[in-house]
Design a protein around this motif. Structure first.
Motif, PDB file in Angstrom:
ATOM      1  N   SER A 141       0.840  -1.213   0.000  1.00 39.03           N
ATOM      2  CA  SER A 141       0.000   0.000   0.000  1.00 39.03           C
ATOM      3  C   SER A 141       0.864   1.247   0.000  1.00 39.03           C
ATOM      4  CB  SER A 141      -0.906   0.027   1.238  1.00 39.03           C
ATOM      5  OG  SER A 141      -1.668  -1.145   1.300  1.00 39.03           O
ATOM      6  N   ARG A 142       1.933   1.235   0.825  1.00 41.91           N
ATOM      7  CA  ARG A 142       2.782   2.429   0.919  1.00 41.91           C
ATOM      8  C   ARG A 142       3.515   2.697  -0.386  1.00 41.91           C
ATOM      9  NH1 ARG A 142       0.254   2.365   4.879  1.00 41.91           N
ATOM     10  NH2 ARG A 142      -1.024   3.333   3.264  1.00 41.91           N
ATOM     11  N   LEU A 143       3.881   1.657  -1.105  1.00 38.93           N
ATOM     12  CA  LEU A 143       4.591   1.874  -2.371  1.00 38.93           C
ATOM     13  C   LEU A 143       3.690   2.572  -3.376  1.00 38.93           C
ATOM     14  CD1 LEU A 143       6.578  -1.487  -2.747  1.00 38.93           C
ATOM     15  CD2 LEU A 143       7.454   0.760  -2.069  1.00 38.93           C
ATOM     16  N   LYS A 144       2.363   2.410  -3.214  1.00 38.65           N
ATOM     17  CA  LYS A 144       1.419   3.074  -4.119  1.00 38.65           C
ATOM     18  C   LYS A 144       1.181   4.531  -3.720  1.00 38.65           C
ATOM     19  CE  LYS A 144      -1.242  -1.095  -5.303  1.00 38.65           C
ATOM     20  NZ  LYS A 144      -0.993  -2.053  -4.205  1.00 38.65           N
ATOM     21  N   ASP A 145       1.141   4.802  -2.384  1.00 38.79           N
ATOM     22  CA  ASP A 145       0.688   6.145  -1.985  1.00 38.79           C
ATOM     23  C   ASP A 145       1.762   7.008  -1.318  1.00 38.79           C
ATOM     24  OD1 ASP A 145       0.905   5.227   0.620  1.00 38.79           O
ATOM     25  OD2 ASP A 145      -1.241   4.996   0.937  1.00 38.79           O
ATOM     26  N   ALA A 146       2.958   6.473  -1.094  1.00 40.53           N
ATOM     27  CA  ALA A 146       3.971   7.270  -0.389  1.00 40.53           C
ATOM     28  C   ALA A 146       5.298   7.219  -1.137  1.00 40.53           C
ATOM     29  CB  ALA A 146       4.143   6.734   1.037  1.00 40.53           C
ATOM     30  N   PRO A 147       5.668   8.303  -1.827  1.00 37.77           N
ATOM     31  CA  PRO A 147       6.925   8.297  -2.575  1.00 37.77           C
ATOM     32  C   PRO A 147       8.137   8.033  -1.686  1.00 37.77           C
ATOM     33  CG  PRO A 147       5.930  10.510  -2.555  1.00 37.77           C
ATOM     34  CD  PRO A 147       4.925   9.562  -1.983  1.00 37.77           C
ATOM     35  N   GLU A 148       8.054   8.489  -0.400  1.00 40.00           N
ATOM     36  CA  GLU A 148       9.196   8.269   0.497  1.00 40.00           C
ATOM     37  C   GLU A 148       9.447   6.776   0.683  1.00 40.00           C
ATOM     38  OE1 GLU A 148       7.224  12.121   1.695  1.00 40.00           O
ATOM     39  OE2 GLU A 148       6.529  10.087   1.359  1.00 40.00           O
ATOM     40  N   ALA A 149       8.360   5.995   0.807  1.00 39.52           N
ATOM     41  CA  ALA A 149       8.525   4.550   1.036  1.00 39.52           C
ATOM     42  C   ALA A 149       9.276   3.910  -0.133  1.00 39.52           C
ATOM     43  CB  ALA A 149       7.158   3.889   1.227  1.00 39.52           C
ATOM     44  N   LYS A 150       8.950   4.384  -1.321  1.00 44.62           N
ATOM     45  CA  LYS A 150       9.613   3.859  -2.518  1.00 44.62           C
ATOM     46  C   LYS A 150      11.101   4.214  -2.505  1.00 44.62           C
ATOM     47  CE  LYS A 150       7.354   3.052  -6.753  1.00 44.62           C
ATOM     48  NZ  LYS A 150       6.441   3.523  -7.757  1.00 44.62           N
ATOM     49  N   ASN A 151      11.399   5.458  -2.131  1.00 38.13           N
ATOM     50  CA  ASN A 151      12.799   5.895  -2.077  1.00 38.13           C
ATOM     51  C   ASN A 151      13.581   5.117  -1.021  1.00 38.13           C
ATOM     52  OD1 ASN A 151      12.235   7.725  -4.031  1.00 38.13           O
ATOM     53  ND2 ASN A 151      12.113   9.501  -2.678  1.00 38.13           N
ATOM     54  N   GLN A 152      12.910   4.823   0.098  1.00 40.59           N
ATOM     55  CA  GLN A 152      13.586   4.078   1.164  1.00 40.59           C
ATOM     56  C   GLN A 152      13.974   2.676   0.685  1.00 40.59           C
ATOM     57  OE1 GLN A 152      10.542   4.459   4.117  1.00 40.59           O
ATOM     58  NE2 GLN A 152      11.144   6.535   4.682  1.00 40.59           N
ATOM     59  N   ILE A 153      13.113   2.074  -0.128  1.00 40.07           N
ATOM     60  CA  ILE A 153      13.433   0.757  -0.704  1.00 40.07           C
ATOM     61  C   ILE A 153      14.535   0.902  -1.760  1.00 40.07           C
ATOM     62  CG2 ILE A 153      12.533  -1.132  -2.135  1.00 40.07           C
ATOM     63  CD1 ILE A 153      11.541  -1.276   0.744  1.00 40.07           C
ATOM     64  N   ALA A 154      14.401   1.925  -2.604  1.00 45.68           N
ATOM     65  CA  ALA A 154      15.366   2.107  -3.701  1.00 45.68           C
ATOM     66  C   ALA A 154      16.786   2.326  -3.185  1.00 45.68           C
ATOM     67  CB  ALA A 154      14.940   3.281  -4.579  1.00 45.68           C
ATOM     68  N   PHE A 155      16.903   3.027  -2.059  1.00 41.26           N
ATOM     69  CA  PHE A 155      18.236   3.390  -1.563  1.00 41.26           C
ATOM     70  C   PHE A 155      18.835   2.359  -0.629  1.00 41.26           C
ATOM     71  CE2 PHE A 155      17.912   7.337  -3.551  1.00 41.26           C
ATOM     72  CZ  PHE A 155      19.173   7.911  -3.506  1.00 41.26           C
ATOM     73  N   ALA A 156      18.104   1.299  -0.323  1.00 44.31           N
ATOM     74  CA  ALA A 156      18.573   0.359   0.694  1.00 44.31           C
ATOM     75  C   ALA A 156      19.695  -0.535   0.181  1.00 44.31           C
ATOM     76  CB  ALA A 156      17.407  -0.502   1.164  1.00 44.31           C
ATOM     77  N   ASP A 157      20.640  -0.806   1.066  1.00 43.44           N
ATOM     78  CA  ASP A 157      21.623  -1.861   0.834  1.00 43.44           C
ATOM     79  C   ASP A 157      21.146  -3.161   1.474  1.00 43.44           C
ATOM     80  OD1 ASP A 157      23.716  -0.111  -0.333  1.00 43.44           O
ATOM     81  OD2 ASP A 157      23.602   0.806   1.648  1.00 43.44           O
ATOM     82  N   VAL A 158      20.440  -3.002   2.606  1.00 45.18           N
ATOM     83  CA  VAL A 158      19.885  -4.142   3.340  1.00 45.18           C
ATOM     84  C   VAL A 158      18.427  -3.808   3.652  1.00 45.18           C
ATOM     85  CG1 VAL A 158      20.057  -5.550   5.439  1.00 45.18           C
ATOM     86  CG2 VAL A 158      22.133  -4.584   4.423  1.00 45.18           C
ATOM     87  N   ILE A 159      17.523  -4.755   3.422  1.00 44.96           N
ATOM     88  CA  ILE A 159      16.105  -4.546   3.720  1.00 44.96           C
ATOM     89  C   ILE A 159      15.635  -5.629   4.692  1.00 44.96           C
ATOM     90  CG2 ILE A 159      13.744  -4.544   2.773  1.00 44.96           C
ATOM     91  CD1 ILE A 159      15.001  -3.539   0.114  1.00 44.96           C
ATOM     92  N   LEU A 160      15.044  -5.194   5.813  1.00 45.52           N
ATOM     93  CA  LEU A 160      14.394  -6.146   6.708  1.00 45.52           C
ATOM     94  C   LEU A 160      12.908  -6.137   6.373  1.00 45.52           C
ATOM     95  CD1 LEU A 160      15.969  -5.578  10.255  1.00 45.52           C
ATOM     96  CD2 LEU A 160      16.899  -6.736   8.272  1.00 45.52           C
ATOM     97  N   LEU A 161      12.421  -7.224   5.823  1.00 45.92           N
ATOM     98  CA  LEU A 161      10.990  -7.348   5.551  1.00 45.92           C
ATOM     99  C   LEU A 161      10.377  -7.828   6.861  1.00 45.92           C
ATOM    100  CD1 LEU A 161       8.897  -6.945   3.384  1.00 45.92           C
ATOM    101  CD2 LEU A 161       9.324  -9.255   2.569  1.00 45.92           C
TER     102      LEU A 161
END
Length: 327
Positions: A141-161
Motif C-alpha cells: 500500500s505504501r509503495l502506491k501512496d507514499a513516494p518516500e517509502a519507494k525511495n527508502q526501498i530504492a536506496f537500501a543496501d539491506v532490507i528487513l521485511l
C-alpha cells in the motif's frame, strides 16, 4: 594533521536506518543497543513533529542520543546533521560507530548525500550502509501512496521485511517481488521483531555509490530536491501529569479502530496515577501495542505525551479528547 585523505578503514562507519512509519526502526535500534556485542554506538534520531518521543523509546543510550527535531533530515535538518557529526568527530574514540535513524517520512537520499557533499563529514566518516525496515503487511500500500517509502526501498543496501509473521507466505513472496522491481540489489531478510544477526545490518561496507548514481544521476548535486506528501500531518499533545487509564485506554482503542486507515503511526508515553512505570504505546493503522515499561525516574516530570501521524485527521478533536483523559 596531514592533508592526505584518511583511508576508508579509519573512517567512522555510519549506518543510516530508515523505513516508513511504524515498520520497526526503533525495535531494530533497541536490539542493536542492548545486544551484547561490546561495541559503542552514537545514535542520531530525527523526528517529524514538535514533541520528541523517539529518544525516550530508545533504551540504554542516554548519553549518546542526539535528537534532530522538526522536519525531515533533508531540508532544515541537514545543517543539524552536519553540526552533530562534527561534534561526534571531535569525540572520536568514545564510540565505535554511528547510527542515524531517520523519521519515517524521510527520503534517505539527502541523508546519504551528506557524507559525500560535506567535505569535513566525508573526511571523518563513511556511509557503511542504508538499512531499510519495511512492514511486510503494509508495504504494498505504501509503495502506491507514499513516494518516500519507494525511495527508502530504492536506496537500501539491506532490507528487513519485518512483521513477516503477519503475512501469508504467498503474499510475502509477492511483496518481495515488488521490492525486487524497485531494488534488485539489496539483501533482503524476512524478520519478526527485527530479529536478525547484527552483522547482517552493521559493518556491511555495503553502500555502493556507483549503483546509487545509476538510480539517481543527480545524487551528488547540491540542489537535489524532493517532495513531501503534503497531506500527511503530525499531531502532538501533552498533559503535564498523569492520565486516567479508565478514560485513556477506551479512547485510544476507539480512535485507532475508527480512524485506523488514516493513522499511519501513533505513539506515546503516558503516566498513570500511582503507577511507577511508564505506559508506552505505538500503533500502525488499527494495530495497537502498548505495555508498562521503564520506571519514571525520580527527577523526571511525569508528562504524558502522544503523537499521531496520518492523513485527514482532526487535530483539534484528537487533542481535546486526549486532554479530556487527564487524571
Amino acid at each position: 594533521m596531514s592533508d592526505s585523505p584518511r583511508p576508508s578503514s579509519e573512517k567512522i562507519p555510519v549506518t543510516v536506518l530508515t523505513g516508513y512509519l511504524g515498520a520497526g526502526k526503533t525495535t531494530l535500534l533497541n536490539r542493536i543497543l542492548t545486544e551484547n556485542h561490546g561495541k559503542r554506538y552514537a545514535v542520531i534520531v530525527n523526528e517529524f513533529g514538535e514533541i520528541g518521543i523517539d529518544n525516550d523509546l530508545v533504551v540504554g543510550a542516554d548519553e549518546e542520543v542526539f535528537e534532530m527535531n522538526n522536519g525531515c533530515v533533508c531540508c532544515t535538518v541537514r545543517g543539524d546533521l552536519i553540526r552533530i557529526m562534527d561534534g561526534l568527530v571531535k569525540r572520536r574514540g568514545k564510540f565505535d560507530a554511528i547510527i542515524v535513524e531517520t523519521t519515517g517520512l524521510a527520503d534517505p537520499a539527502p541523508v546519504a548525500q551528506t557524507f559525500f557533499v560535506d567535505q569535513d563529514v566525508g573526511e571523518a566518516a563513511r556511509l557503511d550502509a542504508v538499512v531499510t525496515v519495511a512492514d511486510a503487511k503494509w508495504l504494498s500500500s505504501r509503495l502506491k501512496d507514499a513516494p518516500e517509502a519507494k525511495n527508502q526501498i530504492a536506496f537500501a543496501d539491506v532490507i528487513l521485511l519485518n512483521k513477516s509473521d503477519l503475512v501469508e507466505p504467498v503474499d510475502l513472496d509477492r511483496v518481495e517481488a515488488e521490492i525486487r522491481v524497485i531494488n534488485p540489489f539489496a539483501t533482503i531478510h524476512r524478520t519478526q521483531n527485527c530479529a536478525v544477526p547484527l552483522d547482517a545490518v552493521l559493518e556491511r561496507n555495503a553502500f555502493d555509490l556507483a549503483r546509487i548514481l545509476e538510480v539517481e544521476p543527480e545524487f551528488l548535486e547540491e540542489g537535489h530536491h524532493h517532495h513531501h506528501d503534503s497531506e500527511i500531518q503530525s499531531i502532538s499533545a501533552r498533559i503535564d501529569g498523569p492520565v486516567d487509564p479508565e478514560k485513556f485506554m477506551p479512547w485510544i482503542s476507539n480512535l485507532t479502530q475508527e480512524q485506523g486507515p488514516d493513522i499511519l503511526r501513533c505513539k506515546g508515553i503516558v503516566a498513570f496515577p500511582d503507577e511507577p512505570k511508564r505506559f508506552v504505546f505505538q500503533g500502525v493503522h488499527m494495530i495497537l501495542d502498548g505495555d508498562l515499561q521503564a520506571d519514571w525516574r525520580e527527577d523526571e516530570p511525569r508528562v504524558s505525551r502522544v503523537v499521531f501521524i496520518g492523513r485527514n485527521l482532526d487535530g483539534a478533536a484528537i487533542t481535546n479528547a486526549f486532554l479530556g483523559c487527564k487524571a
